[in-house]
Scaffold this motif. Structure first.
Motif, PDB file in Angstrom:
ATOM      1  N   UNK A  64      45.362  45.882  43.643  1.00 46.17           N
ATOM      2  CA  UNK A  64      44.426  46.574  43.715  1.00 46.17           C
ATOM      3  C   UNK A  64      43.298  46.137  44.699  1.00 46.17           C
ATOM      4  N   UNK A  65      43.357  45.138  45.398  1.00 45.45           N
ATOM      5  CA  UNK A  65      42.486  44.694  46.191  1.00 45.45           C
ATOM      6  C   UNK A  65      41.993  45.522  47.375  1.00 45.45           C
ATOM      7  N   UNK A  66      43.043  46.228  47.949  1.00 42.30           N
ATOM      8  CA  UNK A  66      42.691  47.070  49.226  1.00 42.30           C
ATOM      9  C   UNK A  66      41.822  48.096  48.686  1.00 42.30           C
ATOM     10  N   UNK A  67      42.153  48.845  47.463  1.00 44.13           N
ATOM     11  CA  UNK A  67      41.331  49.926  47.083  1.00 44.13           C
ATOM     12  C   UNK A  67      40.103  49.580  46.708  1.00 44.13           C
ATOM     13  N   UNK A  68      40.086  48.092  46.016  1.00 48.83           N
ATOM     14  CA  UNK A  68      38.808  47.662  45.594  1.00 48.83           C
ATOM     15  C   UNK A  68      37.650  47.475  46.800  1.00 48.83           C
ATOM     16  N   UNK A  69      38.287  47.177  48.054  1.00 45.86           N
ATOM     17  CA  UNK A  69      37.440  46.707  48.979  1.00 45.86           C
ATOM     18  C   UNK A  69      37.145  48.087  49.677  1.00 45.86           C
ATOM     19  N   UNK A  70      37.939  49.115  49.646  1.00 45.99           N
ATOM     20  CA  UNK A  70      37.770  50.448  50.219  1.00 45.99           C
ATOM     21  C   UNK A  70      36.407  51.328  49.431  1.00 45.99           C
ATOM     22  N   UNK A  71      36.545  50.932  48.075  1.00 42.61           N
ATOM     23  CA  UNK A  71      35.712  51.643  47.211  1.00 42.61           C
ATOM     24  C   UNK A  71      34.393  51.008  47.043  1.00 42.61           C
ATOM     25  N   UNK A  72      34.410  49.539  47.328  1.00 41.88           N
ATOM     26  CA  UNK A  72      32.961  48.848  47.317  1.00 41.88           C
ATOM     27  C   UNK A  72      32.954  48.326  45.655  1.00 41.88           C
ATOM     28  N   UNK A  73      34.124  48.235  45.080  1.00 40.86           N
ATOM     29  CA  UNK A  73      34.263  47.498  43.756  1.00 40.86           C
ATOM     30  C   UNK A  73      33.927  46.019  43.786  1.00 40.86           C
ATOM     31  N   UNK A  74      34.636  45.593  44.946  1.00 44.05           N
ATOM     32  CA  UNK A  74      34.352  44.017  45.582  1.00 44.05           C
ATOM     33  C   UNK A  74      33.816  44.111  46.914  1.00 44.05           C
ATOM     34  N   UNK A  75      33.300  42.866  47.222  1.00 39.59           N
ATOM     35  CA  UNK A  75      32.817  42.993  48.582  1.00 39.59           C
ATOM     36  C   UNK A  75      33.701  42.048  49.465  1.00 39.59           C
ATOM     37  N   UNK A  76      34.700  41.170  48.754  1.00 42.01           N
ATOM     38  CA  UNK A  76      35.655  40.553  49.505  1.00 42.01           C
ATOM     39  C   UNK A  76      36.772  39.824  48.692  1.00 42.01           C
ATOM     40  N   UNK A  77      37.579  38.998  49.472  1.00 39.96           N
ATOM     41  CA  UNK A  77      38.844  38.575  48.830  1.00 39.96           C
ATOM     42  C   UNK A  77      39.068  37.149  49.492  1.00 39.96           C
ATOM     43  N   UNK A  78      39.734  36.547  48.835  1.00 39.12           N
ATOM     44  CA  UNK A  78      40.086  35.147  49.436  1.00 39.12           C
ATOM     45  C   UNK A  78      41.828  34.966  49.295  1.00 39.12           C
ATOM     46  N   UNK A  79      42.244  34.906  50.636  1.00 31.08           N
ATOM     47  CA  UNK A  79      43.667  34.857  50.749  1.00 31.08           C
ATOM     48  C   UNK A  79      44.004  34.315  52.010  1.00 31.08           C
ATOM     49  N   UNK A  88      60.932  23.589  41.467  1.00 29.81           N
ATOM     50  CA  UNK A  88      61.777  23.278  42.169  1.00 29.81           C
ATOM     51  C   UNK A  88      60.752  22.634  43.663  1.00 29.81           C
ATOM     52  N   UNK A  89      59.716  23.435  43.720  1.00 32.82           N
ATOM     53  CA  UNK A  89      58.768  22.874  44.895  1.00 32.82           C
ATOM     54  C   UNK A  89      57.651  23.954  45.078  1.00 32.82           C
ATOM     55  N   UNK A  90      56.542  23.185  45.767  1.00 32.91           N
ATOM     56  CA  UNK A  90      55.480  24.193  46.246  1.00 32.91           C
ATOM     57  C   UNK A  90      55.936  25.035  47.518  1.00 32.91           C
ATOM     58  N   UNK A  91      55.480  26.219  47.320  1.00 35.44           N
ATOM     59  CA  UNK A  91      55.736  27.303  48.322  1.00 35.44           C
ATOM     60  C   UNK A  91      54.360  27.535  49.157  1.00 35.44           C
ATOM     61  N   UNK A  92      54.334  26.898  50.167  1.00 31.00           N
ATOM     62  CA  UNK A  92      52.983  26.927  51.073  1.00 31.00           C
ATOM     63  C   UNK A  92      52.819  28.573  51.493  1.00 31.00           C
ATOM     64  N   UNK A  93      51.807  29.037  51.405  1.00 26.24           N
ATOM     65  CA  UNK A  93      51.694  30.435  52.224  1.00 26.24           C
ATOM     66  C   UNK A  93      50.177  30.335  53.039  1.00 26.24           C
ATOM     67  N   UNK A  94      49.660  29.508  53.073  1.00 24.06           N
ATOM     68  CA  UNK A  94      48.586  29.338  54.263  1.00 24.06           C
ATOM     69  C   UNK A  94      47.341  28.842  53.478  1.00 24.06           C
ATOM     70  N   UNK A  95      46.227  28.380  54.255  1.00 19.84           N
ATOM     71  CA  UNK A  95      44.956  27.999  53.714  1.00 19.84           C
ATOM     72  C   UNK A  95      44.304  29.158  53.547  1.00 19.84           C
ATOM     73  N   UNK A  96      43.635  29.285  52.200  1.00 18.31           N
ATOM     74  CA  UNK A  96      42.848  30.531  51.772  1.00 18.31           C
ATOM     75  C   UNK A  96      41.549  30.679  52.703  1.00 18.31           C
ATOM     76  N   UNK A  97      41.252  31.965  52.973  1.00 19.37           N
ATOM     77  CA  UNK A  97      40.055  32.155  53.821  1.00 19.37           C
ATOM     78  C   UNK A  97      39.470  33.114  53.190  1.00 19.37           C
ATOM     79  N   UNK A  98      38.164  33.423  53.523  1.00 17.49           N
ATOM     80  CA  UNK A  98      37.162  34.364  52.690  1.00 17.49           C
ATOM     81  C   UNK A  98      37.214  35.653  53.821  1.00 17.49           C
ATOM     82  N   UNK A  99      37.521  36.797  53.295  1.00 22.46           N
ATOM     83  CA  UNK A  99      37.480  38.051  53.939  1.00 22.46           C
ATOM     84  C   UNK A  99      36.391  38.933  53.291  1.00 22.46           C
ATOM     85  N   UNK A 100      35.563  39.587  54.045  1.00 23.72           N
ATOM     86  CA  UNK A 100      34.460  40.359  53.669  1.00 23.72           C
ATOM     87  C   UNK A 100      34.366  41.540  54.125  1.00 23.72           C
ATOM     88  N   UNK A 101      33.929  42.576  53.392  1.00 23.42           N
ATOM     89  CA  UNK A 101      33.570  43.886  53.819  1.00 23.42           C
ATOM     90  C   UNK A 101      32.302  43.792  54.778  1.00 23.42           C
TER      91      UNK A 101
END
Length: 329
Positions: A198-213, A143-156
Motif C-alpha cells: 500500500x506504500x505507493x498509494x500512500x505516498x501518492x495520496x499523502x497518507x504518508x510522507x515517506x518510507x524507509x527501504x 538458513x541465513x540472512x538475506x541482505x537487501x541493502x541499507x535502508x534509506x529514507x525516501x520522502x515526498x
C-alpha cells in the motif's frame, strides 16, 4: 467352488496390477513441495535468488514460490510456518522479535556496519545463539540472512533533512510491530504502520510522507515516482532471514541438510553481491529521475538512535554482552 478366468480378465487384471505398481513407485518417489512466501516482487533480485536455490534442491524438493505477499501478507509468514501452513519464508527479524524480545537487538538502528559484518555476525557464536533460540522457541530453522541493502529514507515533501530534529512530524511508513515502530522513532519521525503493497498509494495520496527501504526496493516498487528526495541515512542494514520449518528440516538426513544449507548459502551470497552492485548504480539513477539524493549528518542520527535504544525497554531484553560481541567482530 471353481473359478474360471478367461484371457481378457487375466490381461485386465495384469494391467490393473501394473498400474498400481507404477502408482506406488511414483508416490514413493514424489518430491515434497516447499511453499515459499515473501513480500518482495517477482522482479526482485531475491526472486532470482530463490530460483537458483530451487534449481539446486530440485532433486529432493519442488519449490513453489509466492511473491508480493500473495500467499501470506507481510508479518503473517512466521505464524503460518508455525502452524505448518507454510514450509519456507523470508522472515523479517522484526517479526521474530515480536515473539522473542531478545532478537530486537538485531533490529536496532546502526548495529551492523555493512553486509559483510552482517554475514560475520550470523556465522559467529552470536549468530548460533540467535538461531538456536529461534529453533527451540519458534520451531523454525534459519538458513541465513538475506541482505537487501541499507535502508534509506525516501520522502515526498521537499523538507531538507540534516538531523533527527528535521524529521519531527514526518509520517514515515514502517511495517507493523513494536520493533519497526521504534525504529521510526529512533530517526525522529512519526512512524505510521502500513502494508508494503500500500506504500505507493500512500505516498501518492499523502497518507504518508515517506518510507524507509533499501534503494533496490525503491526502484522495484517505483516509490521514486511519488517522491521528491532520498536521504541517505543508512540507518539499518536491511536483511530478512531465509527460514524453513523444523518439521521439514528435521525430516532430512544429515547429508540432505548439508546440501540444502549449501544451496541456500550459494544463493544468498549471489544475491548479496547483486544487491551491492545495484546500490552503487541506483544513486545516479534516482538523480536522473529528478530526485534530490544526499547524505545528512550521520553522526547526529547515530547518536540520537543509540541513546533512544539504550534508554528503551527493548534494550532490557537483549542478551547481556551480545552488543559488545557484535561490535567487536
Amino acid at each position: 467352488m471353481i473359478f474360471k478366468i478367461d484371457r481378457r480378465a487375466l490381461l485386465a487384471g495384469g494391467a490393473a496390477a501394473a498400474t498400481l505398481g507404477l502408482g506406488g513407485r511414483a508416490m514413493a518417489q514424489a518430491k515434497p513441495n516447499l511453499r515459499f512466501s515473501a513480500v518482495f516482487s517477482e522482479q526482485d533480485i531475491r526472486a532470482e535468488m530463490m530460483k537458483r536455490f530451487g534449481e539446486a534442491i530440485k532433486e529432493d524438493f519442488t519449490l513453489q514460490p509466492y511473491y508480493g505477499g500473495n500467499l501470506f501478507k507481510q508479518g503473517t509468514e512466521l505464524v503460518a510456518m508455525q502452524r505448518n501452513n507454510l514450509e519456507m519464508g523470508n522472515i523479517a527479524p522484526q517479526d521474530i522479535s515480536n515473539q522473542l524480545p531478545a532478537w530486537s537487538i538485531v533490529t536496532s538502528a546502526y548495529l551492523f556496519r555493512d553486509a559483510d559484518h552482517l554475514k560475520k555476525v550470523f556465522a559467529s557464536d552470536v549468530g548460533r545463539d540467535l538461531k538456536k533460540m529461534a529453533d527451540e522457541k519458534l520451531g523454525i530453522h534459519i538458513l541465513g540472512p538475506t541482505y537487501f541493502g541499507a535502508r534509506q529514507v525516501g520522502l515526498k515533501p521537499k523538507t531538507k533533512i540534516n538531523t533527527p530534529a528535521d524529521m519531527a512530524g514526518i509520517k514515515l511508513r514502517m511495517p507493523g510491530g513494536d520493533a519497526w515502530q521504534f525504529l521510526g522513532q529512533s530517526l525522529g519521525a512519526n512512524p505510521t504502520p502500513m502494508a508494503y503493497a500500500e506504500v505507493y498509494t500512500g505516498l501518492q495520496t499523502g497518507a504518508i510522507d515517506g518510507q524507509d527501504n533499501p534503494l533496490p526496493n525503491v526502484q522495484n516498487m517505483k516509490f521514486y515516482e511519488v517522491s521528491s528526495q532520498i536521504v541517505l541515512t543508512s540507518h539499518l542494514v536491511g536483511f530478512d532471514l531465509l527460514c524453513v520449518t523444523n518439521k521439514v528440516w528435521n525430516a532430512m538426513s544429515p547429508q540432505k541438510q548439508a546440501a540444502f544449507q549449501a544451496a541456500a548459502d550459494a544463493a544468498i551470497d549471489w544475491s548479496t553481491k547483486e544487491h551491492l552492485k545495484k546500490e552503487d548504480e541506483l544513486v545516479d539513477f534516482f538523480k536522473k529521475q529528478g530526485l534530490e539524493v544526499y547524505t545528512p549528518d550521520l553522526k547526529a542520527f547515530r547518536d540520537f538512535a543509540q541513546k533512544k535504544y539504550l534508554a528503551s525497554d527493548l534494550a532490557k531484553s537483549w542478551t547481556p554482552g551480545m552488543l559488545e560481541k557484535i561490535n567487536a567482530l
